[in-house]
Design a protein around this motif. Structure first.
Motif, PDB file in Angstrom:
ATOM      1  N   LEU A   1       0.812  -1.209   0.000  1.00  0.00           N
ATOM      2  CA  LEU A   1       0.000   0.000   0.000  1.00  0.00           C
ATOM      3  C   LEU A   1       0.854   1.271   0.000  1.00  0.00           C
ATOM      4  CD1 LEU A   1      -2.767  -1.095   2.545  1.00  0.00           C
ATOM      5  CD2 LEU A   1      -3.057  -0.722   0.099  1.00  0.00           C
ATOM      6  N   SER A   2       1.998   1.222   0.680  1.00  0.00           N
ATOM      7  CA  SER A   2       2.827   2.418   0.797  1.00  0.00           C
ATOM      8  C   SER A   2       3.841   2.550  -0.325  1.00  0.00           C
ATOM      9  CB  SER A   2       3.568   2.408   2.135  1.00  0.00           C
ATOM     10  OG  SER A   2       4.510   1.339   2.186  1.00  0.00           O
ATOM     11  N   GLY A   3       4.196   1.433  -0.971  1.00  0.00           N
ATOM     12  CA  GLY A   3       5.230   1.466  -1.988  1.00  0.00           C
ATOM     13  C   GLY A   3       6.631   1.352  -1.434  1.00  0.00           C
ATOM     14  N   TRP A   4       6.760   1.194  -0.104  1.00  0.00           N
ATOM     15  CA  TRP A   4       8.070   1.052   0.520  1.00  0.00           C
ATOM     16  C   TRP A   4       8.395  -0.433   0.654  1.00  0.00           C
ATOM     17  CZ3 TRP A   4      11.685   4.652   2.096  1.00  0.00           C
ATOM     18  CH2 TRP A   4      12.763   4.151   2.830  1.00  0.00           C
ATOM     19  N   SER A   5       9.555  -0.842   0.204  1.00  0.00           N
ATOM     20  CA  SER A   5       9.947  -2.240   0.301  1.00  0.00           C
ATOM     21  C   SER A   5      10.325  -2.572   1.736  1.00  0.00           C
ATOM     22  CB  SER A   5      11.133  -2.525  -0.621  1.00  0.00           C
ATOM     23  OG  SER A   5      11.579  -3.854  -0.443  1.00  0.00           O
ATOM     24  N   THR A   6       9.640  -3.541   2.326  1.00  0.00           N
ATOM     25  CA  THR A   6       9.951  -3.972   3.693  1.00  0.00           C
ATOM     26  C   THR A   6      10.923  -5.141   3.694  1.00  0.00           C
ATOM     27  OG1 THR A   6       7.970  -5.365   3.649  1.00  0.00           O
ATOM     28  CG2 THR A   6       7.756  -3.153   4.611  1.00  0.00           C
ATOM     29  N   LYS A   7      11.700  -5.261   2.626  1.00  0.00           N
ATOM     30  CA  LYS A   7      12.735  -6.282   2.544  1.00  0.00           C
ATOM     31  C   LYS A   7      14.046  -5.598   2.159  1.00  0.00           C
ATOM     32  CE  LYS A   7       9.372  -9.582   0.666  1.00  0.00           C
ATOM     33  NZ  LYS A   7       9.045 -10.453  -0.495  1.00  0.00           N
ATOM     34  N   GLY A   8      15.142  -6.304   2.396  1.00  0.00           N
ATOM     35  CA  GLY A   8      16.423  -5.815   1.916  1.00  0.00           C
ATOM     36  C   GLY A   8      17.101  -4.829   2.832  1.00  0.00           C
TER      37      GLY A   8
ATOM     38  N   THR B   1      22.963  -5.602   7.637  1.00  0.00           N
ATOM     39  CA  THR B   1      24.212  -6.239   7.225  1.00  0.00           C
ATOM     40  C   THR B   1      23.883  -7.459   6.384  1.00  0.00           C
ATOM     41  OG1 THR B   1      25.276  -5.544   9.284  1.00  0.00           O
ATOM     42  CG2 THR B   1      26.359  -7.285   8.025  1.00  0.00           C
ATOM     43  N   TYR B   2      24.585  -7.627   5.285  1.00  0.00           N
ATOM     44  CA  TYR B   2      24.357  -8.781   4.431  1.00  0.00           C
ATOM     45  C   TYR B   2      25.264  -9.931   4.874  1.00  0.00           C
ATOM     46  CZ  TYR B   2      23.864 -11.688   0.269  1.00  0.00           C
ATOM     47  OH  TYR B   2      23.613 -12.726  -0.586  1.00  0.00           O
ATOM     48  N   LEU B   3      24.659 -11.095   5.180  1.00  0.00           N
ATOM     49  CA  LEU B   3      25.413 -12.279   5.559  1.00  0.00           C
ATOM     50  C   LEU B   3      25.787 -13.045   4.296  1.00  0.00           C
ATOM     51  CD1 LEU B   3      23.279 -13.436   8.634  1.00  0.00           C
ATOM     52  CD2 LEU B   3      25.250 -11.890   8.579  1.00  0.00           C
ATOM     53  N   LYS B   4      27.074 -13.077   4.002  1.00  0.00           N
ATOM     54  CA  LYS B   4      27.552 -13.618   2.734  1.00  0.00           C
ATOM     55  C   LYS B   4      27.215 -15.082   2.578  1.00  0.00           C
ATOM     56  CE  LYS B   4      31.807 -14.256   0.054  1.00  0.00           C
ATOM     57  NZ  LYS B   4      33.275 -14.004   0.017  1.00  0.00           N
ATOM     58  N   HIS B   5      27.474 -15.877   3.609  1.00  0.00           N
ATOM     59  CA  HIS B   5      27.275 -17.322   3.481  1.00  0.00           C
ATOM     60  C   HIS B   5      25.802 -17.713   3.629  1.00  0.00           C
ATOM     61  CE1 HIS B   5      31.613 -17.930   3.425  1.00  0.00           C
ATOM     62  NE2 HIS B   5      31.718 -17.155   4.509  1.00  0.00           N
ATOM     63  N   SER B   6      25.034 -16.971   4.432  1.00  0.00           N
ATOM     64  CA  SER B   6      23.597 -17.250   4.554  1.00  0.00           C
ATOM     65  C   SER B   6      22.793 -16.633   3.416  1.00  0.00           C
ATOM     66  CB  SER B   6      23.079 -16.718   5.888  1.00  0.00           C
ATOM     67  OG  SER B   6      23.737 -17.332   6.970  1.00  0.00           O
TER      68      SER B   6
ATOM     69  N   TYR C   1      19.646  -7.635  10.637  1.00  0.00           N
ATOM     70  CA  TYR C   1      19.484  -6.308  11.230  1.00  0.00           C
ATOM     71  C   TYR C   1      20.043  -6.332  12.652  1.00  0.00           C
ATOM     72  CZ  TYR C   1      16.424  -6.305   7.227  1.00  0.00           C
ATOM     73  OH  TYR C   1      15.933  -6.442   5.959  1.00  0.00           O
ATOM     74  N   MET C   2      21.134  -5.602  12.855  1.00  0.00           N
ATOM     75  CA  MET C   2      21.938  -5.727  14.078  1.00  0.00           C
ATOM     76  C   MET C   2      21.820  -4.504  14.993  1.00  0.00           C
ATOM     77  SD  MET C   2      23.273  -8.685  13.571  1.00  0.00           S
ATOM     78  CE  MET C   2      24.530  -8.723  14.836  1.00  0.00           C
ATOM     79  N   ASP C   3      20.795  -3.701  14.828  1.00  0.00           N
ATOM     80  CA  ASP C   3      20.714  -2.465  15.607  1.00  0.00           C
ATOM     81  C   ASP C   3      19.949  -2.627  16.916  1.00  0.00           C
ATOM     82  OD1 ASP C   3      21.502   0.153  15.798  1.00  0.00           O
ATOM     83  OD2 ASP C   3      19.626   0.945  15.014  1.00  0.00           O
ATOM     84  N   HIS C   4      19.650  -3.863  17.319  1.00  0.00           N
ATOM     85  CA  HIS C   4      18.846  -4.055  18.520  1.00  0.00           C
ATOM     86  C   HIS C   4      19.591  -3.703  19.798  1.00  0.00           C
ATOM     87  CE1 HIS C   4      20.783  -7.816  17.225  1.00  0.00           C
ATOM     88  NE2 HIS C   4      21.006  -8.026  18.510  1.00  0.00           N
ATOM     89  N   ARG C   5      20.921  -3.539  19.746  1.00  0.00           N
ATOM     90  CA  ARG C   5      21.667  -3.181  20.946  1.00  0.00           C
ATOM     91  C   ARG C   5      21.412  -1.741  21.394  1.00  0.00           C
ATOM     92  NH1 ARG C   5      27.790  -4.736  19.866  1.00  0.00           N
ATOM     93  NH2 ARG C   5      27.200  -4.345  17.695  1.00  0.00           N
ATOM     94  N   THR C   6      20.805  -0.935  20.525  1.00  0.00           N
ATOM     95  CA  THR C   6      20.506   0.446  20.925  1.00  0.00           C
ATOM     96  C   THR C   6      19.445   0.503  22.018  1.00  0.00           C
ATOM     97  OG1 THR C   6      18.868   0.639  19.162  1.00  0.00           O
ATOM     98  CG2 THR C   6      21.102   1.340  18.659  1.00  0.00           C
TER      99      THR C   6
END
Length: 487
Positions: free
Chosen positions: A424-431, A445-450, A455-460
């Motif tokens: 509905l919004s046109g915003w991609s919720t992936k990537g 962060t892109y995991l090369k092997h996986s 998304y690693m910002d949960h420590r904030t």
């Protein structure tokens, strides 16, 4: 075909022998995709194609999916008795609650002693329907009113595919046999009644690849102007040219159902009780700082502050929009997704605005797959109505004040899950930039092997002196000393 072995223990020799016989039959008669067939186990549910060895293991481990008694996906044909039984079951389960429909539409009018006769033509047509809803079908009839009988007849026409001419002939026969019947004498008059009550809708053909709608200046096009796909389904070949010309009837590949929003918003003000409720958010709402209604929220207040001319008229409508896909068929083994678009008027008090009778279906987007980012193609008719309601408004009769006013409307909110929000919004919720609130500041962060994003910002969200903020090795190799921010 004998299927009693499917009820035996799955580790028994007879059950495994039955599975082998099933696989022999499926790979012979079931039109397999190369060396694979649909796996009918209780885990795959006829959704995934698997090789013979994998299907054997799954059927021994999980058994057949519940209810899969006729192997229609693997070459077995339905018997005639099975089809008849299925049709009888559908007819027994179907119920056309016509009385409930009329009650939801006219109950506030029936409870009042008198009805205002407004100057608006739409209001006059609607009030005429109210009178017809009170008239018996014939003198002494207690089971049907004129309106309920006509709606039920029209429903039968749609369910069984009667032609317009046959429907008119049936009405003429009923009038000839029973002259006292209070019914119209043609299909066109019947359709006009259905349209006045608000049950009519507009069919708009769509490109099978969701590229465009065949409407307005493109309503006569036969091919999509983007992908060049044909608008029509392929008709069977007919040898005789005259017979082909006689029976030529084109059927569109995809059809969007558009239920006009403006007449139904106008209808809300034609009943004095509902018209009073549409002003509840300003006249009767308790303003004590507690959050009980969207009008108590900051978004509503900010909107009123920015658009003072809109807020000055309490009858202007604040709308919410919701959309999601669903499978209209009984069996979930069929992959299908039809998308309804529903609008809600938030002017009403909280005990009314979420009632089914005040939820207005605006669009019915056809399947069989989710429209994805092309949903904006199907939203065009609704957006055109919303633009008219916002920019100029429409003349509307208010029965509670017995006066005309110019009704405007604004779409303030959408209600959806995260995948539908992206559509509905046109915003991609992936990537990389998946968070619509963080935007370019999304910590990804892109995991090369996986081969996926992380998304690693949960420590904030941790206290500033927490040990994990200094931990490099367990996370992305960096410290996280950023201040907490809510998404």
């Amino acid at each position: 075909m004998d299927k009693e072995w499917t009820k035996l223990p799955r580790l028994s020799r007879e059950y495994k022998k039955g599975v082998v016989s099933f696989l022999d039959f499926a790979f012979t008669k079931g039109k397999p995709e190369g060396r694979e067939i649909l796996c009918p186990c209780d885990k795959c549910k006829n959704t995934w194609y698997e090789k013979r060895r994998v299907v054997f293991d799954h059927l021994v481990a999980y058994g057949f999916v519940e209810g899969y008694k006729v192997w229609v996906y693997h070459g077995e044909r339905r018997s005639r008795s099975t089809k008849i039984d299925d049709q009888m079951e559908v007819q027994e389960d179907s119920h056309d609650d016509i009385d409930g429909l009329l009650f939801d539409t006219f109950r506030n009018f029936v409870e009042t002693d008198g009805v205002n006769k407004g100057p608006n033509e739409d209001a006059k047509k609607f009030y005429k329907l109210i009178d017809e809803s009170k008239q018996p079908l014939y003198t002494g009839c207690e089971n049907f009113s004129t309106l309920s009988f006509i709606i039920r007849m029209y429903l039968l026409k749609c369910l069984h595919g009667w032609s317009n001419a046959s429907f008119t002939s049936l009405l003429e026969l009923l009038k000839e046999a029973m002259p006292d019947l209070n019914i119209p004498n043609s299909f066109n008059k019947t359709k006009a009644m259905i349209k006045d009550i608000g049950l009519d809708y507009e069919k708009i053909d769509a490109c099978p690849n969701d590229c465009m709608l065949f409407w307005r200046e493109h309503k006569d096009d036969n091919f999509c102007r983007f992908c060049k796909a044909s608008r029509w389904k392929e008709s069977p070949q007919v040898d005789c040219e005259s017979e082909q010309h006689k029976n030529d009837h084109k059927v569109a590949e995809k059809i969007l159902r558009h239920f006009p929003l403006i007449p139904r918003l106008q209808r809300l003000f034609m009943c004095s009780k509902t018209a009073d409720s549409m002003r509840w958010h300003k006249d009767d709402r308790t303003k004590d700082g507690c959050l009980r209604h969207p009008a108590d929220g900051q978004a509503w207040k900010d909107f009123d502050r920015l658009h003072t001319d809109f807020a000055s008229e309490s009858r202007n409508v604040r709308l919410g929009l919701s959309s999601d896909g669903f499978n209209p068929f009984r069996t979930m083994s069929i992959s299908h997704s039809t998308w309804p678009v529903v609008t809600v008027a938030y002017n009403l008090p909280p005990w009314l605005c979420m009632k089914p009778e005040f939820m207005m279906l605006s669009l019915l987007i056809p399947g069989s797959q989710s429209p994805g980012k092309n949903i904006d193609v199907y939203l065009q008719p609704l957006i055109e109505e919303l633009k008219v309601l916002w920019e100029s408004g429409v003349e509307t009769y208010d029965a509670s004040k017995n006066q005309m006013f110019r009704m405007r409307a604004a779409l303030l909110w959408t209600i959806s899950d995260f995948p539908a929000y992206a559509m509905l919004s046109g915003w991609s919720t992936k990537g990389k930039l998946a968070c619509p609130c963080c935007n370019n500041n999304t910590s990804s962060t892109y995991l090369k092997h996986s081969r996926k994003m992380c998304y690693m910002d949960h420590r904030t969200f941790l206290p500033m002196d927490h040990a994990w903020r200094e931990n490099r090795k367990s996370f992305n190799g960096k410290k996280n000393l950023d201040l907490h921010r809510l998404c």
